[in-house]
Design an enzyme around this catalytic site. Structure first.
Site, PDB file in Angstrom:
ATOM      1  N   GLU A  33      -6.327  -9.122   0.328  1.00 57.96           N
ATOM      2  CA  GLU A  33      -6.075 -10.590   1.484  1.00 57.96           C
ATOM      3  C   GLU A  33      -7.412 -10.897   2.192  1.00 57.96           C
ATOM      4  O   GLU A  33      -7.422 -12.170   2.474  1.00 57.96           O
ATOM      5  CB  GLU A  33      -4.982 -10.158   2.186  1.00 57.96           C
ATOM      6  CG  GLU A  33      -5.364  -9.419   3.433  1.00 57.96           C
ATOM      7  CD  GLU A  33      -5.922  -8.047   3.308  1.00 57.96           C
ATOM      8  OE1 GLU A  33      -5.724  -7.486   2.212  1.00 57.96           O
ATOM      9  OE2 GLU A  33      -6.470  -7.396   4.004  1.00 57.96           O
TER      10      GLU A  33
ATOM     11  N   ASP B 284      -7.728  -3.133  10.418  1.00 52.12           N
ATOM     12  CA  ASP B 284      -8.184  -4.080   9.446  1.00 52.12           C
ATOM     13  C   ASP B 284      -8.943  -5.555  10.259  1.00 52.12           C
ATOM     14  O   ASP B 284      -9.008  -6.441   9.414  1.00 52.12           O
ATOM     15  CB  ASP B 284      -7.080  -4.533   8.522  1.00 52.12           C
ATOM     16  CG  ASP B 284      -7.907  -5.002   7.277  1.00 52.12           C
ATOM     17  OD1 ASP B 284      -8.940  -4.480   6.737  1.00 52.12           O
ATOM     18  OD2 ASP B 284      -7.141  -5.391   6.133  1.00 52.12           O
TER      19      ASP B 284
ATOM     20  N   ASP C 107      -2.875  -7.388  -2.034  1.00 51.57           N
ATOM     21  CA  ASP C 107      -3.732  -6.463  -1.195  1.00 51.57           C
ATOM     22  C   ASP C 107      -5.077  -6.932  -0.856  1.00 51.57           C
ATOM     23  O   ASP C 107      -5.852  -6.455  -0.138  1.00 51.57           O
ATOM     24  CB  ASP C 107      -3.561  -4.969  -1.626  1.00 51.57           C
ATOM     25  CG  ASP C 107      -3.838  -4.194  -0.556  1.00 51.57           C
ATOM     26  OD1 ASP C 107      -3.960  -4.378   0.685  1.00 51.57           O
ATOM     27  OD2 ASP C 107      -3.974  -2.899  -0.879  1.00 51.57           O
TER      28      ASP C 107
ATOM     29  N   ARG D 284     -10.612 -11.286   1.513  1.00 47.36           N
ATOM     30  CA  ARG D 284     -11.353 -12.460   0.844  1.00 47.36           C
ATOM     31  C   ARG D 284     -10.673 -13.745   1.075  1.00 47.36           C
ATOM     32  O   ARG D 284     -11.210 -15.093   1.244  1.00 47.36           O
ATOM     33  CB  ARG D 284     -11.695 -12.132  -0.436  1.00 47.36           C
ATOM     34  CG  ARG D 284     -10.725 -11.867  -1.437  1.00 47.36           C
ATOM     35  CD  ARG D 284     -11.030 -11.133  -2.721  1.00 47.36           C
ATOM     36  NE  ARG D 284     -11.076  -9.491  -2.386  1.00 47.36           N
ATOM     37  CZ  ARG D 284     -11.266  -8.669  -3.244  1.00 47.36           C
ATOM     38  NH1 ARG D 284     -11.541  -9.197  -4.488  1.00 47.36           N
ATOM     39  NH2 ARG D 284     -11.266  -7.362  -3.061  1.00 47.36           N
TER      40      ARG D 284
ATOM     41  N   LYS E  67       0.916  -1.217   0.003  1.00 46.73           N
ATOM     42  CA  LYS E  67      -0.066  -0.034   0.034  1.00 46.73           C
ATOM     43  C   LYS E  67       0.774   1.129  -0.035  1.00 46.73           C
ATOM     44  O   LYS E  67       1.970   1.481   0.392  1.00 46.73           O
ATOM     45  CB  LYS E  67      -0.977  -0.001   1.280  1.00 46.73           C
ATOM     46  CG  LYS E  67      -2.055  -0.979   1.256  1.00 46.73           C
ATOM     47  CD  LYS E  67      -2.864  -0.725   2.516  1.00 46.73           C
ATOM     48  CE  LYS E  67      -4.011  -1.898   2.603  1.00 46.73           C
ATOM     49  NZ  LYS E  67      -4.926  -1.486   1.439  1.00 46.73           N
TER      50      LYS E  67
END
Ligand code: BES
Ligand code: MN
Ligand code: ZN
Length: 499
Positions: free
Chosen positions: A353, A292, A351, A355, A281
């Site tokens: 990740e 997150d 990124d 799912r 990122k």
């Protein structure tokens, strides 16, 4: 905070602050009328002067009101009398408690639960007030600062809630317990989100789950990497492999319903820090990727709330948790992972990740033969672009379940918005090298993410809440919100009432 429920005359009340409601068009609530009479019409005068117009969510603090023993009198705007309903009540309660907390009052007595509302029980009114006061009082206190003053400003310590009649007292007591339980869950979710990522690691989350289970006597199990390998969770482990922190897979079982009742399953995304991995990122605001794991935090918070309520329902919580880091061993763009379901996934962007860890959890929960599965995840920046920070994105393969969750969100003031999950979007995930790609391009980013999860949830009723825009606030007010604990808890309470 200490709470008590009382019934009696407003004018005779001794508390350092009193809280009463006033409507628009200079209409006073009953308690306001009583206080107006004892103060030689001060409230009427203030409203006539225009200092308080009664608009919803406005507040005015008056000091040393003649005739009152209390030092402070807080007027709370209730809006138009004829429009005053559940939502207005809850918003006014929230505004009142925020203003009270800001004022520095340590002890208060509120008459808001006396307000007559046709469709709102005393129990609910008191639950709202309680939760609003605890929410306003929330401070992130887990980390001590070296320079912290010896005596930080003490907040509200004592709240008395007045109800209209003696018969209301037991109902109010029940509402008080409900509000306290929900607030405890919301507060836990905020704390876990706010903790720095070097403290709140996957191991820390697992410890918190174990401690919660111990405190409330529910079963908690934590699966380690080896067990996850045996289960074939190649997708989850593919994300975890770039981190020095070991992944954990947490299973919590609150089984307080009838034996034969199929469980509801909550699944929470627990990425304790998301750097993006090899698809790194950009640097600005990357610190916020400590949030997150807010999906996981909301599952833990909801468990805390329903455990405190001793909710008679079977609920299972599952949390896949790890970090997403760049590393010599990290998954590369182009790698193909084999998920627990057997479906293969081409990782086009490391990124995406969330799912990847959720899909294995969603396969794992099939074994519980769930009545429904709800996953909660800070899944996509695209959801923030679509809905901003007011509504969580709701996706479901079952319209009745979606309707239930939307309604629970309305009642709990923790709203979601129904997004499409049409088959037409599935082709976004086509891959030349595996059963699917893990990204679907820029268009409809939150939908293609949900479509990815939908491929793993065909065996049960399922809903997905994308809380990327609602789980925390950025900027000056940076901090976890505890959402969607209120929505989930309300949904479960309603399910328990139906059971
Ligand atoms: N955790 C992020 C989603 C996110 C980003 C939440 C910003 C809140 C604020 C997620 O893991 C992610 O990085 N998603 C990518 C997906 C993309 C690569 C398809 C995103 O949204 O950019
Ligand atoms: Mn990511
Ligand atoms: Zn993420």
């Amino acid at each position: 905070m200490e709470f008590s429920i009382k019934n009696g005359n407003a004018a005779a009340t001794l508390a350092d602050s009193l809280v009463v409601g006033v409507y628009e068009d200079k209409i006073l609530s009953e308690a306001a009328q009583v206080l107006d009479a004892t103060s030689q019409g001060l409230i009427t005068k203030v409203m006539a002067a225009g200092d308080m117009d009664g608009k919803l969510e406005t507040t005015l603090m008056l000091h040393h009101v003649p005739g009152l023993a209390s030092g402070r009198l807080l007027l709370v705007g209730l809006g138009k009398a004829e429009e005053f309903a559940e939502k207005q009540y809850a918003r006014a309660a929230r505004a009142a408690m925020k203003a009270l907390e800001k004022s520095g009052a340590q002890e208060a007595c509120t008459f808001l639960a006396e307000l007559p509302l046709r469709d709102l029980s005393v129990r609910r009114k008191v639950a709202y007030l309680t939760e609003a006061s605890l929410d306003a009082a929330y401070k992130f206190a887990a980390i001590k600062r070296k320079d912290e003053k010896a005596s930080p400003k003490p907040g509200l310590a004592k709240l008395t809630i007045h109800v209209a009649s003696a018969a209301d007292v037991p109902l109010a007591e029940a509402g008080l317990l409900e509000g306290q339980a929900l607030a405890a869950g919301v507060s836990l979710a905020k704390d876990l989100g706010n903790l720095p990522p070097n403290v709140c690691t996957p191991t820390y989350l697992a410890e918190q789950a174990l401690a919660l289970g111990k405190a409330h006597q529910f079963k908690v199990e934590v699966l380690e990497r080896e067990a996850l390998q045996k289960l074939g969770m190649g997708s989850f482990l593919g994300v975890a492999q770039g981190s020095a922190e070991p992944p954990k897979f947490i299973i919590m079982q609150h089984l307080k319903g009838k034996k034969e009742q199929k469980p509801l399953v909550l699944v929470g995304k627990g990425i304790t820090f998301d750097t993006g991995g090899i698809s790194l990122k950009p640097g600005s605001e990357m610190d916020e990727m400590k949030y997150d794991m807010c999906g996981a935090a909301s599952v833990l918070g909801t468990f805390k709330a329903i455990a405190a309520m001793n909710l008679p329902l079977n609920v299972i919580g599952v949390i896949p948790t790890c970090e997403n880091m760049p590393d010599g061993r990290a998954t590369r763009p182009g790698d193909v992972l084999t998920s627990m379901s057997g479906l293969t996934i081409e990782v086009l962007n490391t990124d995406a990740e969330g799912r990847l860890i959720l899909c294995d959890a969603l396969t794992y929960v099939e074994r519980f033969e769930p009545s429904a599965v709800i996953d909660v995840a800070t899944l996509t920046g695209a959801c923030v672009i679509a809905l901003g920070h007011h509504a969580s994105g709701l996706f479901s393969n079952n319209d009745a379940l979606a309707a239930e969750l939307l309604q629970a969100g309305e009642v709990a003031l923790d709203r979601a918005w129904h997004m499409p999950l049409w088959d037409e979007y599935q082709t976004l995930l086509d891959s030349n090298f595996a059963d699917m790609a893990n990204i679907g391009g820029r268009a409809a980013g939150s939908i293609s993410a949900a479509c990815f999860l939908a491929r793993f949830t065909k065996k049960y009723h399922w809903a997905h809440l994308d809380v990327a825009g609602t789980a925390w606030k950025s900027g000056k007010e940076k901090g976890g919100t505890g959402r969607p604990v209120p929505l989930l808890t309300e949904f479960l309470v309603q399910r328990a009432n139906q059971a």
